[in-house]
Each structure stands twice: as structure tokens, then as C-alpha cells.
Design a protein around this motif. Sequence first.
Motif, short mmCIF file in Angstrom:
data_model
loop_
_atom_site.label_atom_id
_atom_site.label_comp_id
_atom_site.label_asym_id
_atom_site.label_seq_id
_atom_site.Cartn_x
_atom_site.Cartn_y
_atom_site.Cartn_z
N TYR A 34 37.19 39.16 50.73
CA TYR A 34 38.35 40.27 50.50
C TYR A 34 39.19 40.44 51.69
O TYR A 34 40.44 40.31 51.55
CB TYR A 34 37.57 41.46 49.94
CG TYR A 34 38.74 42.51 49.89
CD1 TYR A 34 39.32 42.52 48.42
CD2 TYR A 34 39.07 43.44 50.66
CE1 TYR A 34 40.41 43.49 48.40
CE2 TYR A 34 40.10 44.42 50.35
CZ TYR A 34 40.78 44.29 49.38
OH TYR A 34 41.50 45.39 49.31
N PHE A 89 41.43 37.54 52.36
CA PHE A 89 42.68 37.34 51.32
C PHE A 89 43.59 38.40 51.91
O PHE A 89 44.99 38.15 51.69
CB PHE A 89 42.05 37.56 49.96
CG PHE A 89 43.22 37.13 48.71
CD1 PHE A 89 43.41 35.81 48.53
CD2 PHE A 89 43.73 38.05 48.28
CE1 PHE A 89 44.43 35.76 47.55
CE2 PHE A 89 44.84 38.09 47.20
CZ PHE A 89 45.23 36.87 47.07
N ILE A 140 45.74 44.54 46.13
CA ILE A 140 44.82 43.25 45.58
C ILE A 140 43.80 43.84 44.33
O ILE A 140 43.03 44.90 44.84
CB ILE A 140 44.04 42.78 46.73
CG1 ILE A 140 45.02 42.35 47.91
CG2 ILE A 140 43.16 41.73 46.59
CD1 ILE A 140 44.42 41.84 49.02
N PHE A 199 40.89 43.21 42.00
CA PHE A 199 39.88 42.48 41.99
C PHE A 199 39.47 42.20 40.09
O PHE A 199 39.70 43.18 39.76
CB PHE A 199 38.54 42.72 42.39
CG PHE A 199 37.30 41.99 42.19
CD1 PHE A 199 37.05 40.82 42.81
CD2 PHE A 199 36.34 42.41 41.14
CE1 PHE A 199 36.07 40.07 42.47
CE2 PHE A 199 35.35 41.80 41.05
CZ PHE A 199 35.11 40.59 41.69
N ALA A 200 39.78 41.03 40.06
CA ALA A 200 39.56 40.62 38.54
C ALA A 200 38.17 40.88 38.06
O ALA A 200 37.24 40.16 38.48
CB ALA A 200 39.88 38.91 38.28
N ASP A 252 41.60 44.60 38.23
CA ASP A 252 42.48 43.96 37.09
C ASP A 252 41.44 43.96 36.02
O ASP A 252 40.30 43.22 35.91
CB ASP A 252 42.88 42.36 37.54
CG ASP A 252 43.11 41.59 35.97
OD1 ASP A 252 43.84 42.24 35.40
OD2 ASP A 252 42.76 40.64 36.14
N HIS A 280 50.61 34.72 35.20
CA HIS A 280 49.32 34.03 35.83
C HIS A 280 49.10 32.62 35.06
O HIS A 280 48.89 32.72 33.99
CB HIS A 280 48.23 34.93 35.59
CG HIS A 280 46.74 34.50 35.61
ND1 HIS A 280 46.40 34.33 37.19
CD2 HIS A 280 45.80 34.10 34.93
CE1 HIS A 280 44.97 33.85 37.03
NE2 HIS A 280 44.83 33.69 35.63
N SER A 296 43.28 29.20 36.29
CA SER A 296 42.17 29.64 37.47
C SER A 296 41.83 28.21 37.91
O SER A 296 42.08 27.22 37.64
CB SER A 296 40.89 30.09 36.72
OG SER A 296 41.21 31.56 36.11
N GLY A 309 45.96 35.75 39.62
CA GLY A 309 44.97 35.07 40.66
C GLY A 309 45.19 33.60 40.51
O GLY A 309 46.00 32.94 40.35
N PHE A 338 48.15 41.11 43.54
CA PHE A 338 47.16 40.00 43.30
C PHE A 338 46.01 40.40 42.50
O PHE A 338 45.53 41.42 42.63
CB PHE A 338 47.02 39.34 44.34
CG PHE A 338 48.30 38.70 45.44
CD1 PHE A 338 48.70 37.33 45.09
CD2 PHE A 338 48.79 39.53 46.02
CE1 PHE A 338 49.89 36.99 45.55
CE2 PHE A 338 49.97 39.15 47.13
CZ PHE A 338 50.42 37.96 46.70
N GLU A 339 45.19 39.19 41.61
CA GLU A 339 44.24 39.56 40.87
C GLU A 339 43.21 38.49 41.31
O GLU A 339 43.01 37.84 40.28
CB GLU A 339 44.71 39.45 39.35
CG GLU A 339 45.61 40.59 39.02
CD GLU A 339 46.18 40.03 37.49
OE1 GLU A 339 45.84 39.27 36.94
OE2 GLU A 339 46.99 41.15 37.01
N PRO A 340 42.96 38.38 42.68
CA PRO A 340 42.00 37.17 42.61
C PRO A 340 40.61 37.71 42.00
O PRO A 340 40.07 38.86 42.37
CB PRO A 340 41.88 37.40 44.22
CG PRO A 340 42.07 38.79 44.64
CD PRO A 340 43.24 39.13 43.62
#
Length: 423
Positions: free
Chosen positions: A41, A44, A55, A57-58, A79, A199, A202, A238, A274-276
Motif C-alpha cells: 500500500y 503505491f 486510494i 482498495f478494491a 472500492d 477501468h 486487470s 486499478g 485509484f482502485e488497486p
Amino acid sequence: MDHFTYKNDILHAEDVALTTIAQAVGTPVYVYSHATLTRHYRVFRDAFKALNPLICFAVKANSNQAVLATLAREGAGADVVSKGELMRALRAGIPAEKIVFSGVGKTADEMEYALKAGIKQFNVESEPELEVLSAVATRMEQTAPVSIRVNPDVDAKTHAKISTGKAENKFGISWTRVDEIYAKIAALPGLVATGVDVHIGSQLTDLAPFREAFIRVVDLVKHLRANGHDIRHIDLGGGLGIPYVAEEKAPPLPAEYGQMVIDVLGDLDCELIFEPGRLIAGNAGVLLTEVIYRKEGEGKTFYIVDAAMNDLARPAMYDAHHDFFPVKRDTDAEMDVADFVGPICESGDTFAKGRKTPRLQGGDLMIMKSCGAYGAVMSSTYNTRPLVAEVMVKGDQYAVIRPRQSLEELISLDCLPHWEIVS
């Protein structure tokens, strides 16, 4: 980098031997490293320090409360794609104003729950969804902040089942209809357009598709602003990949991705989101399993392990690669070439084919790497196999963060119809 290393030839998660966890908790079991989660985390986050993004998190990647709470303390948002994921994020301590709600099939009930919670924005994916959200927000006398997920028709060059940005994918609204959709938002009560969402897929291992999509987003935001829409947020989704195969070229580093984003979008005066998911959690977890049998087939050797496709669906679903490592390292061991399979009655219950490995026998422990994302969350109880345990390690401590489901608990979920109950 992760924190799964050999110490005195025994594989450890941070400072805890995996043999200790197997003995105490049993196998199969997911094991997560707290240090790896937080490190990923931070790496990033630091890649975008100049832009101060949100940020999120997905949650679909790993929804365990301990994982979410760990990231919440680092400042992460979330997310989410369902009411359940939203509930998990809130209970883990993620503030509602740091939560975005994505997904193609939001129901009116989910929208109402999210509006009551006060989430940051809805990433809307269709006109009917806009109309339902307008009706729900109007009834509640609220205004729903909306970003339209725009499908830029960019080929992410990733696996077909995780590509989301091409014209034929179910996600988002066509690039060519953006003007009429944002005009519709302005005309509908209870809605305000605050952003744009994109998006494209992946496990991307090349920055070129990202750059292509983001250049289109810059042009789109400028166009929408010129038409009077107050676009304040850009959600870039992401998708940056992780290394699953040690021998292959690694995907771009977050720092490289961050510099590309700064170059393309740095002057746009928008908050970036962002949606990592996989990037944060993927290599922070392993699936610890035990060999049941070594079986000699017709011209082929099989290692049958106690984990199965119901525990880890990715190989069966995506032909995904996961590296295998024995928990006890023996540098003098005879080498073997074998398939690794589970005990489920499906030919698809195969984790690896023709994999070179030190020779093993029943009772030996192994791990499958890179299982922290899309592992436990995708598991099922097929073949009446209970959901496995999950463990988190921090330094020299470990805790069960999801107990193993018992057979009694699983079977007791069934209810006989009244005509089958004998008094």
C-alpha cells in the motif's frame, strides 16, 4: 517484495513458521502477511505523492475484515461492488467519504444504503441505473454524486475474462454517448455529475493501454468542462499487474505507473482516485496446503493436495499460474516433474501441469504463492467442502481472522421442507 522467506530451511510468514500455523490451524489455510500488505500500500501511495490521490482498495480482491482494517489504518478508502462489501468496509473503519460504489447491477436497496452512509460517489454504468439512482435519491431528498464509467474501447491485452475496457465488454457506457449521458445527469433530479470513471481491465503488464485510455480521459474531461459540467474527480480504476511467474519479466513498478499518470494527467486539476486490489493484496497471501498422495499415472506423476478448486478458483477459471514451494526446503532432494491437483471430482481441479519440484510425499506441506487476491473471496463449498481458515501474521504473532467452517455448520444451513420433517 513479500515477507515469505526461508529461515533454517523452513518457510516463514514474517517470523512465524508455516509449520506452526499448519499444526495449530490445519490445512488448507490462507496466510496473509501484515508487513507485505502495508508495504505494498505504501509503495503505491508514494508513487503518487505529488498528486495526493484517494486510494480505494478494491474490496472484491480480499474482503476479510482484518485486511480491510489494516489498510484503513494506512489511510485507504474502498472500492465496493455490493451492499455487503460496503458494509464490510464501513465496519472495518473505512470512512464513507472514502468509498466509491462500482458495479453494473446496483439495486435500489443498495443505492439507498449507500446514500444513507454518505459515500463519496457512485460509478454509474448504464442509463437505467441513472434513472433508478435519481428516483431513490429524490425520494430520500438527497443528491447522489455520480461519475460515469466510460468505456474507452481500449484493448488492455490481458486475459479475456478480466478485460473490461473494450466495446464488447459489459462494463461502462460507450465513449460515443458521453455528451448525451452527462446531459441526462444534469436533467435528472437528485443527481450531480462530479467525475469520470475508467477501468480497462486487470493484471495489465504494459503501461501503453493505460496511457492510451488516460489520454482519452483528459480530452473527455476538458470537453465536459467546456460544456458546463463541474468535473472534479477522475477515477482511474486499478489493473496494474503483479508477478505471478518468477522467471518472467515483472510488470511495471508502481513508480513507473505513477510517473506516467503524472505526465498525462498532472496538469488537469482533478482529484485522482485509484482502485488497486491485486497489486496490494496478491503477493501478501499464500495458500498453505498438504500433500495427500503422490500418484504415479500413465506416463505422468500427480501430487494430490488437500486444497481444491473450491478453495482457489483462479487456475480452473483463468488458467492462472501460481508458483509452488515446499515448506521444508531440501537442497539435496531428488527433483520431480508432476501435475498438482486437488481432490474434487472435476478434471478442472488442477493447479499446475508439468511443474518441476523437489520430490514430495504424503504429509509434506507446500504453498501456492500470490493467493492474497481473488483467493478466499472466490471460494465455495462445492463437494460439501467447508470454507477454509484465514490467518494473518504480524511479526512473530499470528491470529485466525476467519475460522475454518465445520461440516456441521455447513450442512446445518440446509432446511428440510415441512413435508420431510417427521414428528
